[in-house]
Design a protein around this motif. Structure first.
Motif, PDB file in Angstrom:
ATOM      1  N   ASP A  35      25.436  29.177  52.424  1.00 20.63           N
ATOM      2  CA  ASP A  35      26.395  30.264  52.604  1.00 20.63           C
ATOM      3  C   ASP A  35      27.572  30.148  51.633  1.00 20.63           C
ATOM      4  N   GLU A  36      28.304  31.242  51.528  1.00 24.82           N
ATOM      5  CA  GLU A  36      29.437  31.325  50.607  1.00 24.82           C
ATOM      6  C   GLU A  36      30.547  30.346  50.958  1.00 24.82           C
ATOM      7  N   GLY A  37      30.735  30.100  52.263  1.00 27.05           N
ATOM      8  CA  GLY A  37      31.811  29.214  52.697  1.00 27.05           C
ATOM      9  C   GLY A  37      31.682  27.811  52.147  1.00 27.05           C
ATOM     10  N   THR A  38      30.455  27.329  52.031  1.00 28.34           N
ATOM     11  CA  THR A  38      30.231  25.991  51.480  1.00 28.34           C
ATOM     12  C   THR A  38      30.742  25.903  50.051  1.00 28.34           C
ATOM     13  N   TYR A  39      30.489  26.940  49.261  1.00 30.24           N
ATOM     14  CA  TYR A  39      30.926  26.951  47.868  1.00 30.24           C
ATOM     15  C   TYR A  39      32.443  27.012  47.769  1.00 30.24           C
ATOM     16  N   ASP A  40      33.062  27.793  48.643  1.00 33.22           N
ATOM     17  CA  ASP A  40      34.516  27.925  48.582  1.00 33.22           C
ATOM     18  C   ASP A  40      35.219  26.662  49.063  1.00 33.22           C
ATOM     19  N   ARG A  41      34.692  26.049  50.131  1.00 35.52           N
ATOM     20  CA  ARG A  41      35.332  24.842  50.660  1.00 35.52           C
ATOM     21  C   ARG A  41      35.257  23.688  49.683  1.00 35.52           C
ATOM     22  N   ARG A  42      34.144  23.557  48.996  1.00 37.88           N
ATOM     23  CA  ARG A  42      33.928  22.415  48.111  1.00 37.88           C
ATOM     24  C   ARG A  42      34.328  22.665  46.668  1.00 37.88           C
ATOM     25  N   ASP A  86      32.986  37.987  24.218  1.00 36.64           N
ATOM     26  CA  ASP A  86      34.129  38.684  24.816  1.00 36.64           C
ATOM     27  C   ASP A  86      33.927  39.029  26.292  1.00 36.64           C
ATOM     28  N   GLU A  87      32.707  39.412  26.674  1.00 35.35           N
ATOM     29  CA  GLU A  87      32.454  39.846  28.046  1.00 35.35           C
ATOM     30  C   GLU A  87      31.426  38.929  28.695  1.00 35.35           C
ATOM     31  N   SER A  88      31.819  38.331  29.826  1.00 40.62           N
ATOM     32  CA  SER A  88      30.911  37.449  30.539  1.00 40.62           C
ATOM     33  C   SER A  88      31.295  37.422  32.014  1.00 40.62           C
ATOM     34  N   SER A  89      30.381  36.917  32.840  1.00 36.21           N
ATOM     35  CA  SER A  89      30.678  36.794  34.265  1.00 36.21           C
ATOM     36  C   SER A  89      29.728  35.790  34.893  1.00 36.21           C
ATOM     37  N   VAL A  90      30.132  35.299  36.060  1.00 35.35           N
ATOM     38  CA  VAL A  90      29.271  34.448  36.892  1.00 35.35           C
ATOM     39  C   VAL A  90      29.243  35.070  38.278  1.00 35.35           C
ATOM     40  N   ARG A  91      28.057  35.427  38.749  1.00 33.85           N
ATOM     41  CA  ARG A  91      27.902  36.019  40.073  1.00 33.85           C
ATOM     42  C   ARG A  91      26.965  35.140  40.880  1.00 33.85           C
ATOM     43  N   LEU A  92      27.417  34.747  42.065  1.00 38.54           N
ATOM     44  CA  LEU A  92      26.607  33.915  42.946  1.00 38.54           C
ATOM     45  C   LEU A  92      26.184  34.728  44.162  1.00 38.54           C
ATOM     46  N   LEU A  93      24.899  34.661  44.479  1.00 37.40           N
ATOM     47  CA  LEU A  93      24.347  35.340  45.651  1.00 37.40           C
ATOM     48  C   LEU A  93      23.950  34.272  46.660  1.00 37.40           C
ATOM     49  N   PHE A  94      24.377  34.419  47.903  1.00 40.39           N
ATOM     50  CA  PHE A  94      24.311  33.327  48.869  1.00 40.39           C
ATOM     51  C   PHE A  94      23.275  33.560  49.969  1.00 40.39           C
ATOM     52  N   GLY A  95      22.805  32.447  50.551  1.00 45.63           N
ATOM     53  CA  GLY A  95      21.949  32.497  51.726  1.00 45.63           C
ATOM     54  C   GLY A  95      20.496  32.791  51.455  1.00 45.63           C
TER      55      GLY A  95
END
Length: 213
Positions: free
Chosen positions: A139-146, A167-176
């Motif tokens: 879950d997302e909470g694990t990533y935010d807590r750690r 110039d343009e980049s991103s990181v998107r994480l999909l959880f669960g």
């Protein structure tokens, strides 16, 4: 990087060996999202089926140190990417990072003089836009807590894209992705479709700027 095709193009690079996985289900949703309005095409590159060797070997080191021609398989990868307006790298998160197949692809393919120039004048990258999509089991909470989200963003967006002067980049994480809840899987597919639609818009904008130039 110059797109000489008649439409905007997204190259979707997937680093997962199982086409029945959640990662590939999201990949297919990204493909559909890209194609939704018909303004952009998508080229999907399966690193596993392509047999790409992620190990940075003697030829790679020689090219890094002394220049000259890159290994033949690396040039094939670069030629696949050359027409892209936008590149998307889709991967499952292993140990809070990219798997070896994806990281080794970056290590070998993002060569000096093509992806980046660390000389005193710092020339531009051959890549217009680079976006990372990581599929996380938990879950997302694990990533935010750690602090895993921040760590991955620093490594991928700043360490790779930023260093390459993309110039343009991103990181998107999909959880669960490993949950048994079907609603979560539906949400992941929907999010993949949204990402694809966004990538199509981005590719069209890059393509339009190139046409006007």
């Amino acid at each position: 990087m110059t797109n000489e095709t008649s439409t905007a193009n997204v190259v979707l690079v997937v680093a997962h060996p199982d086409r029945n996985s959640a990662t590939w289900a999201i990949g297919r949703a990204i493909e559909q999202g890209i194609r939704t309005d018909g303004t952009a095409s998508v080229t999907t590159h399966d690193l596993s089926r392509a047999g790409f060797d992620p190990v940075f070997g003697e030829q790679d080191l020689e090219h890094y140190r002394n220049g000259g021609d890159a290994p033949a398989d690396v040039r094939r990868e670069q030629q696949l990417l050359d027409p892209a307006d936008v590149i998307v790298v889709l991967f499952p998160v292993y140990w809070w990072a990219m798997p070896a197949l994806a990281k080794g692809w970056i290590d070998r393919v993002f060569t000096r003089g093509w992806a980046y120039d660390d000389g005193p004048d710092g020339g531009p990258s051959a890549i217009n836009e680079l976006h990372f999509v990581g599929v996380a089991a938990v879950d997302e909470g694990t990533y935010d807590r750690r602090g895993y989200r921040e760590a991955m963003t620093t490594q991928l967006q700043h360490g790779i894209a930023g260093y390459s002067r993309i110039d343009e980049s991103s990181v998107r994480l999909l959880f669960g992705a490993e949950t048994a809840d079907p609603h979560v899987h539906e949400q992941l597919i929907a999010e993949g479709h949204k990402i694809g639609a966004d990538m199509a818009r981005r590719a069209q904008a890059v393509f339009d700027r190139a046409v006007e130039a």
